[in-house]
Design a protein around this motif. Structure first.
Motif, PDB file in Angstrom:
ATOM      1  N   GLY A   1      -2.947   3.331   3.359  1.00 49.11           N
ATOM      2  CA  GLY A   1      -3.140   1.894   3.295  1.00 49.11           C
ATOM      3  C   GLY A   1      -4.586   1.472   3.132  1.00 49.11           C
TER       4      GLY A   1
ATOM      5  N   TYR B   1      -9.257  -2.813  -1.395  1.00 51.16           N
ATOM      6  CA  TYR B   1      -9.067  -3.589  -2.629  1.00 51.16           C
ATOM      7  C   TYR B   1      -9.072  -5.086  -2.304  1.00 51.16           C
TER       8      TYR B   1
ATOM      9  N   ASN C   1       0.830  -2.816  -6.471  1.00 56.41           N
ATOM     10  CA  ASN C   1       0.943  -1.612  -5.668  1.00 56.41           C
ATOM     11  C   ASN C   1      -0.375  -0.849  -5.720  1.00 56.41           C
ATOM     12  N   LYS C   2      -0.966  -0.609  -4.550  1.00 58.74           N
ATOM     13  CA  LYS C   2      -2.221   0.136  -4.457  1.00 58.74           C
ATOM     14  C   LYS C   2      -2.082   1.201  -3.361  1.00 58.74           C
ATOM     15  N   PRO C   3      -1.387   2.290  -3.649  1.00 64.09           N
ATOM     16  CA  PRO C   3      -1.173   3.316  -2.622  1.00 64.09           C
ATOM     17  C   PRO C   3      -2.411   4.185  -2.423  1.00 64.09           C
TER      18      PRO C   3
ATOM     19  N   LEU D   1      -2.674  -8.840   1.472  1.00 66.37           N
ATOM     20  CA  LEU D   1      -2.183  -7.489   1.757  1.00 66.37           C
ATOM     21  C   LEU D   1      -0.918  -7.599   2.599  1.00 66.37           C
TER      22      LEU D   1
ATOM     23  N   SER E   1       1.759  -5.282   4.717  1.00 73.41           N
ATOM     24  CA  SER E   1       1.823  -3.933   5.233  1.00 73.41           C
ATOM     25  C   SER E   1       2.714  -3.868   6.466  1.00 73.41           C
TER      26      SER E   1
ATOM     27  N   PRO F   1       0.770  -1.245   0.000  1.00 77.13           N
ATOM     28  CA  PRO F   1       0.000   0.000   0.000  1.00 77.13           C
ATOM     29  C   PRO F   1       0.800   1.295   0.000  1.00 77.13           C
TER      30      PRO F   1
ATOM     31  N   ALA G   1      -5.554  -0.029  -0.412  1.00 80.17           N
ATOM     32  CA  ALA G   1      -5.116  -1.416  -0.581  1.00 80.17           C
ATOM     33  C   ALA G   1      -5.977  -2.374   0.227  1.00 80.17           C
TER      34      ALA G   1
END
Length: 301
Positions: A65, A71, A59-61, A81, A83, A28, A68
């Motif tokens: 967080g 998502y 990558n889902k910034p 995920l 993190s 994230p 992500a």
């Protein structure tokens, strides 16, 4: 002709059913972060060792967080995920805009007890900070760095700390070097070069272990920073089949333990590699579910 067609259809059917399942492991934060390389190393090794799952790095910034996490929650099949401890911090600061940690289950703990450092280009001790009426400090709002900023405020009762928000930890360090900030909360791996060059001074670091350039607040006799370290974990949705969690845990744990480059990545980042079975992984996760709300509630007062 019918026999040939049957053979072709059988072959196609077999290839479809034997194709590996694609499983994203979502990061994230910054795509170029050192911690993102943990995932890449595990993905590479896991895909070498088995062919049931095809793990991929994604990558889902965004929103500390939250993008992500949501998502993962909305993904139609298995997704993971990865993190930092900010995964537990964010919902405490923004409960209505983020997610619930109880809606996830751990699948792997990657590494433990990475400290954060509070550094300055102007000051070199808590005593000097206590003499200031006001100080600016760079941090990522809603993250572990904000928790350190709030903890610092508790030991500076007569000094106003002005929180200045950034997307990462490295940019405010550069701003501080330029004279635009008084303090920053940074990762030791990023701050080391500037401390060694004498351009930055360490005020103190979290955790309980001193390193060459990083003396903890704990060893200075200042309490409250011991648990404010980053642990890195991978989680899945809580409704994931327990058998799948067990299987994926086994794959990823083996990959983490056999990846040739991963130990160096952890060591360079001041993070201690973990090798925990699934029971131990769940025990750690349960402790964090209890620790972070209690700790952060005390800092919000």
């Amino acid at each position: 002709m019918k026999k040939l067609l049957a053979i072709i259809l059988t072959a196609l059917s077999f290839s479809v059913f034997s194709a590996p399942q694609t499983v994203p492991i979502v990061w994230p934060f910054a795509v170029g972060a050192q911690q993102a390389n943990y995932i890449r190393a595990i993905v590479e090794e896991a895909n070498k060792q088995q062919d049931k799952y095809n793990f991929i790095f994604e990558n889902k910034p965004g929103a500390g967080g939250t993008v992500a996490a949501r998502y993962i929650q909305g993904y139609q099949s298995l997704a993971i995920l990865s993190s930092s401890s900010s995964f537990f911090v964010r919902p405490q600061f923004y409960p209505n805009e983020s997610y619930r940690n109880e809606d996830f289950k751990p699948v792997l703990i990657e590494c433990l007890s990475q400290p954060y450092a509070i550094v300055s280009g102007k000051y070199n001790s808590i005593e000097q900070l206590r003499q200031q009426k006001s100080l600016t400090i760079g941090l990522i709002q809603g993250s572990l760095t904000e928790a350190l900023g709030r903890q610092l405020q508790t030991i500076l009762p007569n000094t106003e700390l002005v929180f200045v928000g950034y997307q990462g930890t490295h940019q405010p360090t550069l701003e501080m070097l330029a004279g635009n900030l008084d303090l920053n909360v940074d990762l030791p791996a990023y701050a080391t070069q500037w401390i060694e060059d004498g351009k930055l001074k360490l005020i103190g670091s979290s955790g309980t272990r001193d390193y060459k350039n990083f003396k903890t607040f704990h060893s200075q006799g200042i309490k409250g920073f011991e648990g404010l370290v980053s642990n890195y974990q991978m989680v899945v949705r809580a409704d994931t089949n327990p058998a799948v969690i067990e299987e994926v845990h086994t794959i990823l744990r083996k990959a983490a333990n056999t990846s040739p480059g991963l130990p160096r990545l952890y060591a360079d980042d001041y993070c201690s590699q973990a090798d925990l079975n699934l029971k131990q992984t769940n025990e750690y996760y349960s402790r964090w579910l209890k620790y972070w709300p209690e700790k952060l509630q005390s800092l919000k007062k």
